[in-house]
Scaffold this motif. Sequence first.
Motif, PDB file in Angstrom:
ATOM      1  N   UNK A 190       0.820  -1.213   0.000  1.00 40.38           N
ATOM      2  CA  UNK A 190       0.000   0.000   0.000  1.00 40.38           C
ATOM      3  C   UNK A 190       0.853   1.262   0.000  1.00 40.38           C
ATOM      4  N   UNK A 191       2.168   1.112   0.053  1.00 39.99           N
ATOM      5  CA  UNK A 191       3.052   2.290   0.057  1.00 39.99           C
ATOM      6  C   UNK A 191       2.847   3.156   1.285  1.00 39.99           C
ATOM      7  N   UNK A 192       2.538   2.512   2.418  1.00 38.93           N
ATOM      8  CA  UNK A 192       2.150   3.305   3.584  1.00 38.93           C
ATOM      9  C   UNK A 192       3.259   3.446   4.619  1.00 38.93           C
ATOM     10  N   UNK A 193       4.416   2.903   4.332  1.00 33.80           N
ATOM     11  CA  UNK A 193       5.473   3.014   5.335  1.00 33.80           C
ATOM     12  C   UNK A 193       6.797   3.444   4.721  1.00 33.80           C
ATOM     13  N   UNK A 194       6.696   4.331   3.708  1.00 31.31           N
ATOM     14  CA  UNK A 194       7.942   4.778   3.112  1.00 31.31           C
ATOM     15  C   UNK A 194       7.907   6.252   2.761  1.00 31.31           C
ATOM     16  N   UNK A 195       9.119   6.823   2.754  1.00 32.21           N
ATOM     17  CA  UNK A 195       9.284   8.208   2.323  1.00 32.21           C
ATOM     18  C   UNK A 195      10.220   8.184   1.127  1.00 32.21           C
ATOM     19  N   UNK A 196       9.691   8.616  -0.018  1.00 34.14           N
ATOM     20  CA  UNK A 196      10.480   8.614  -1.254  1.00 34.14           C
ATOM     21  C   UNK A 196      11.193   9.959  -1.368  1.00 34.14           C
ATOM     22  N   UNK A 197      12.517   9.927  -1.362  1.00 32.23           N
ATOM     23  CA  UNK A 197      13.259  11.194  -1.337  1.00 32.23           C
ATOM     24  C   UNK A 197      13.821  11.573  -2.706  1.00 32.23           C
ATOM     25  N   UNK A 198      13.740  10.642  -3.666  1.00 32.05           N
ATOM     26  CA  UNK A 198      14.256  10.930  -5.012  1.00 32.05           C
ATOM     27  C   UNK A 198      13.637   9.946  -5.993  1.00 32.05           C
ATOM     28  N   UNK A 199      13.861  10.171  -7.306  1.00 35.40           N
ATOM     29  CA  UNK A 199      13.370   9.199  -8.281  1.00 35.40           C
ATOM     30  C   UNK A 199      13.937   7.827  -7.937  1.00 35.40           C
ATOM     31  N   UNK A 200      13.132   6.784  -8.162  1.00 32.86           N
ATOM     32  CA  UNK A 200      13.541   5.453  -7.720  1.00 32.86           C
ATOM     33  C   UNK A 200      14.246   4.726  -8.872  1.00 32.86           C
ATOM     34  N   UNK A 201      15.533   4.525  -8.696  1.00 34.56           N
ATOM     35  CA  UNK A 201      16.344   3.887  -9.731  1.00 34.56           C
ATOM     36  C   UNK A 201      16.223   2.370  -9.553  1.00 34.56           C
TER      37      UNK A 201
END
Length: 337
Positions: free
Chosen positions: A50-61
């Motif tokens: 569900x993408x509920x426990x992450x913080x995306x800080x940049x484009x995902x390589x």
Amino acid sequence: MEKNKSLLKYNTFAIDVDAKYFASFTSFNDLKEIATTKEFINENLLVLGGGSNLLLTKNVDALVLKNDILGIQILKENKSTIDISVGAGENWHEFVMFCVKNNYGGLENLSLIPGNVGAAPMQNIGAYGSEIKDTFLYLEAFNIEKLQLESFTNKDCQFGYRESIFKKELKNKFIILKVVFRLNKTPHQLNTNYGDILKEIELLNIKNPTIKDVSNAVIKIRTRKLPDPKKIGNSGSFFKNPIISKNDFLKLETKYPKIAHYLISENEVKIAAGWLIEKAGWKGKTINNFGVHKNQALVLVNYGGANGSEIHELSNEIIADINLKFNIKLEKEVNII
Ligand code: EPU
């Protein structure tokens, strides 16, 4: 397989970054097929529930894999218990509601937790005195290296406070496909010891609470304290509650007699990080379009369009400040990507 796909819709913090590659799967066979692609073989992998426990800080390589395996199946039951298998892509709260509706007890304290079923064992989700380890039987997961299915019992998962083997030795090595729970039939053993639940049930003037009442109480408390990720981007508690020695606690307590805490063993005390962050003056602080939630200082929020790396910086400032003021090192609960 999609390329340069925005992940905005796929993370509850509502951070808009791109995935280099993106593919979703609805079955084990789907996943096996994806596993033969050059992207799966050559790229880093990031599995999203569900993408509920992450913080995306940049484009995902990486190749981002979205787990959409659905289905709820009753495996076996007797007079007192029922074993239920759930696809990792099922929404956690909807699954809890299914159990409450059918009068299967054990998950009601975990109502309204965002995210999907597959993510729940990763960090042994917990709230109001329950954790999934209390009802978890086993799970099936895809071994990324060996391309085969493997089972993990409760013991194999090495559950701890917001911890499991999938966050440690086996990080990024398995994709959880389904989870099996052993739930209770009536009479239920309710877990209403957590102060807030007791208060809520008394407030509703309920004498003999059912699992539905407990679930309703939890939903009421969570709705009051925690921001709805559909309205305000967030990942629940950003930090873990720190555990310190009883000696260190007694020193702190003389300085701060009101410090919120729970004794967890003879020599260890868990401190409410929300209390520390509030006391340090961060609660409700807003910087441009992000900040610290006004009702629960453990939660960092994105009011819309915020940049993940700025939220990450804010979290590091909070950690440094708490360390300075209380000599306690907070740890992040959220995965930083
Ligand atoms: N508190 C404050 N200020 C705040 C927040 C909390 O003083 O801004 C104090 C409260 O007054 C209370 C104590 O801290 O005395 C505990 O607060 P609360 O009941 O809200 O629980 P928590 O310890 O802050 C943990 C979990 C939550 C879970 C609740 C209820 C962690 C990291 N967080 O929070 O989990 O819902 O207990 O069981 O353990 C999550 O993991 O995303 C999450 C929301």
